[in-house]
Design a protein around this motif. Structure first.
Motif, PDB file in Angstrom:
ATOM      1  N   SER A 278     -11.704  19.066   6.897  1.00  0.00           N
ATOM      2  CA  SER A 278     -10.588  19.987   6.679  1.00  0.00           C
ATOM      3  C   SER A 278     -10.376  20.317   5.210  1.00  0.00           C
ATOM      4  O   SER A 278      -9.669  21.261   4.879  1.00  0.00           O
ATOM      5  N   GLY A 279     -10.983  19.525   4.323  1.00  0.00           N
ATOM      6  CA  GLY A 279     -10.800  19.732   2.899  1.00  0.00           C
ATOM      7  C   GLY A 279      -9.935  18.683   2.239  1.00  0.00           C
ATOM      8  O   GLY A 279      -9.834  18.628   1.012  1.00  0.00           O
ATOM      9  N   ILE A 280      -9.283  17.830   3.019  1.00  0.00           N
ATOM     10  CA  ILE A 280      -8.492  16.743   2.448  1.00  0.00           C
ATOM     11  C   ILE A 280      -9.443  15.744   1.789  1.00  0.00           C
ATOM     12  O   ILE A 280     -10.493  15.421   2.343  1.00  0.00           O
ATOM     13  N   VAL A 281      -9.045  15.248   0.626  1.00  0.00           N
ATOM     14  CA  VAL A 281      -9.775  14.174  -0.043  1.00  0.00           C
ATOM     15  C   VAL A 281      -8.758  13.061  -0.300  1.00  0.00           C
ATOM     16  O   VAL A 281      -7.686  13.309  -0.847  1.00  0.00           O
ATOM     17  N   VAL A 282      -9.093  11.851   0.132  1.00  0.00           N
ATOM     18  CA  VAL A 282      -8.220  10.705  -0.118  1.00  0.00           C
ATOM     19  C   VAL A 282      -8.864   9.824  -1.179  1.00  0.00           C
ATOM     20  O   VAL A 282     -10.006   9.388  -1.006  1.00  0.00           O
TER      21      VAL A 282
ATOM     22  N   ILE B 143       0.855  -1.179   0.000  1.00  0.00           N
ATOM     23  CA  ILE B 143       0.000   0.000   0.000  1.00  0.00           C
ATOM     24  C   ILE B 143       0.894   1.232   0.000  1.00  0.00           C
ATOM     25  O   ILE B 143       1.824   1.318   0.802  1.00  0.00           O
ATOM     26  N   GLU B 144       0.616   2.174  -0.884  1.00  0.00           N
ATOM     27  CA  GLU B 144       1.355   3.437  -0.873  1.00  0.00           C
ATOM     28  C   GLU B 144       0.430   4.550  -0.413  1.00  0.00           C
ATOM     29  O   GLU B 144      -0.693   4.682  -0.895  1.00  0.00           O
ATOM     30  N   SER B 145       0.924   5.348   0.535  1.00  0.00           N
ATOM     31  CA  SER B 145       0.189   6.483   1.072  1.00  0.00           C
ATOM     32  C   SER B 145       0.981   7.744   0.761  1.00  0.00           C
ATOM     33  O   SER B 145       2.117   7.884   1.211  1.00  0.00           O
ATOM     34  N   THR B 146       0.381   8.649  -0.008  1.00  0.00           N
ATOM     35  CA  THR B 146       1.101   9.821  -0.507  1.00  0.00           C
ATOM     36  C   THR B 146       0.312  11.098  -0.267  1.00  0.00           C
ATOM     37  O   THR B 146      -0.859  11.178  -0.607  1.00  0.00           O
ATOM     38  N   PHE B 147       0.992  12.101   0.304  1.00  0.00           N
ATOM     39  CA  PHE B 147       0.419  13.432   0.478  1.00  0.00           C
ATOM     40  C   PHE B 147       0.776  14.277  -0.741  1.00  0.00           C
ATOM     41  O   PHE B 147       1.925  14.268  -1.193  1.00  0.00           O
ATOM     42  N   MET B 148      -0.204  15.042  -1.251  1.00  0.00           N
ATOM     43  CA  MET B 148       0.071  15.965  -2.350  1.00  0.00           C
ATOM     44  C   MET B 148      -0.874  17.150  -2.279  1.00  0.00           C
ATOM     45  O   MET B 148      -1.932  17.086  -1.648  1.00  0.00           O
TER      46      MET B 148
ATOM     47  N   ASN C 290       8.084  18.384   0.088  1.00  0.00           N
ATOM     48  CA  ASN C 290       7.985  18.932   1.434  1.00  0.00           C
ATOM     49  C   ASN C 290       6.578  18.931   2.027  1.00  0.00           C
ATOM     50  O   ASN C 290       6.061  19.975   2.423  1.00  0.00           O
ATOM     51  N   PRO C 291       5.954  17.766   2.141  1.00  0.00           N
ATOM     52  CA  PRO C 291       4.608  17.739   2.724  1.00  0.00           C
ATOM     53  C   PRO C 291       4.577  18.240   4.166  1.00  0.00           C
ATOM     54  O   PRO C 291       3.530  18.695   4.633  1.00  0.00           O
ATOM     55  N   GLN C 292       5.727  18.207   4.856  1.00  0.00           N
ATOM     56  CA  GLN C 292       5.774  18.731   6.223  1.00  0.00           C
ATOM     57  C   GLN C 292       5.513  20.239   6.236  1.00  0.00           C
ATOM     58  O   GLN C 292       5.147  20.791   7.265  1.00  0.00           O
ATOM     59  N   ASP C 293       5.648  20.896   5.078  1.00  0.00           N
ATOM     60  CA  ASP C 293       5.384  22.328   5.006  1.00  0.00           C
ATOM     61  C   ASP C 293       3.912  22.645   4.759  1.00  0.00           C
ATOM     62  O   ASP C 293       3.414  23.679   5.199  1.00  0.00           O
TER      63      ASP C 293
ATOM     64  N   TYR D  90      -3.741  20.729   8.516  1.00  0.00           N
ATOM     65  CA  TYR D  90      -4.931  19.924   8.214  1.00  0.00           C
ATOM     66  C   TYR D  90      -5.029  18.655   9.059  1.00  0.00           C
ATOM     67  O   TYR D  90      -5.986  17.909   8.945  1.00  0.00           O
ATOM     68  N   TRP D  91      -4.027  18.401   9.886  1.00  0.00           N
ATOM     69  CA  TRP D  91      -4.061  17.205  10.715  1.00  0.00           C
ATOM     70  C   TRP D  91      -5.067  17.404  11.834  1.00  0.00           C
ATOM     71  O   TRP D  91      -5.011  18.363  12.589  1.00  0.00           O
ATOM     72  N   ASP D  92      -5.995  16.467  11.936  1.00  0.00           N
ATOM     73  CA  ASP D  92      -7.030  16.537  12.956  1.00  0.00           C
ATOM     74  C   ASP D  92      -7.461  15.113  13.298  1.00  0.00           C
ATOM     75  O   ASP D  92      -6.805  14.145  12.895  1.00  0.00           O
ATOM     76  N   ASP D  93      -8.547  14.982  14.022  1.00  0.00           N
ATOM     77  CA  ASP D  93      -8.999  13.656  14.441  1.00  0.00           C
ATOM     78  C   ASP D  93      -9.375  12.767  13.258  1.00  0.00           C
ATOM     79  O   ASP D  93      -9.125  11.561  13.279  1.00  0.00           O
ATOM     80  N   GLU D  94      -9.991  13.351  12.215  1.00  0.00           N
ATOM     81  CA  GLU D  94     -10.339  12.553  11.031  1.00  0.00           C
ATOM     82  C   GLU D  94      -9.079  12.033  10.344  1.00  0.00           C
ATOM     83  O   GLU D  94      -9.023  10.881   9.920  1.00  0.00           O
TER      84      GLU D  94
END
Length: 179
Positions: A168-172, A5-10, A18-21, A26-30
């Motif tokens: 938060s607006g994130i869509v996976v 499984i690959e998990s990628t932030f973009m 630099n996803p840490q930037d 957006y990190w929350d309970d969800e």
């Protein structure tokens, strides 16, 4: 056979640098719940060198909750041509990285997860080794390297397995290569 499984932030425009930037606001309970759910059934991590170095620095100093303790304790396999010393329960993938991952997938045990996207991800895509993608799309625009820039591969069709939208607006997008 184990699944990779690959998990990628973009960002919305496909930037992966630099996803840490761009991701922390957006990190929350969800976000945490999805991350924890993604780890169910996972037994080991497969990482590129850059992701391994960043994760080791960030995660080795954390402890105290079951998710973090499990994350830190699980074996890590690192694709590298330069590292010779490892910490954080890690070791190098021996020989050709694609072949080493293929062998890991054939072993008994839980699934494998890969975080981060770069040269190693391109190798895994070219060799058709990823079974499932989780592309986390953050509501951010940025400049930088984009997902799978400069990849010279045949067209790869993906099947949408599901979509999760966070407040938060994130869509996976959860996708798998079509057979």
């Amino acid at each position: 056979m184990r699944k990779l499984i690959e998990s990628t932030f973009m960002t919305t425009n496909g930037v992966i640098d630099n996803p840490q930037d761009f991701s922390p606001p957006y990190w929350d309970d969800e976000h945490a719940a999805y991350s924890q759910g993604l780890m169910e059934g996972v037994e080991a991590q497969v990482l590129g060198r850059v992701t391994y170095e960043g994760f080791a620095e960030a995660w080795m100093q954390r402890s105290g909750d079951p998710f973090t303790d499990n994350f830190n304790a699980m074996p890590k396999y690192v694709a590298t041509r330069t590292l010779t010393e490892f910490t954080w329960n890690a070791r190098a993938l021996e020989g050709d990285a694609a072949e080493a991952v293929r062998k890991l997938k054939q072993e008994d045990g839980g699934d494998l997860i890969k975080y981060g996207t770069g040269a190693f991800s391109k190798t895994l895509l070219e060799h058709k080794l990823v079974d499932e993608y989780h592309f986390w799309i953050f509501p951010v625009l940025a400049s930088g390297a984009k997902l799978f820039d400069d990849v010279d591969i045949a067209i790869t069709h993906l099947e949408l397995l599901g979509t999760t939208t966070f407040k938060s607006g994130i869509v996976v997008h959860k996708l798998a290569p079509k057979s």
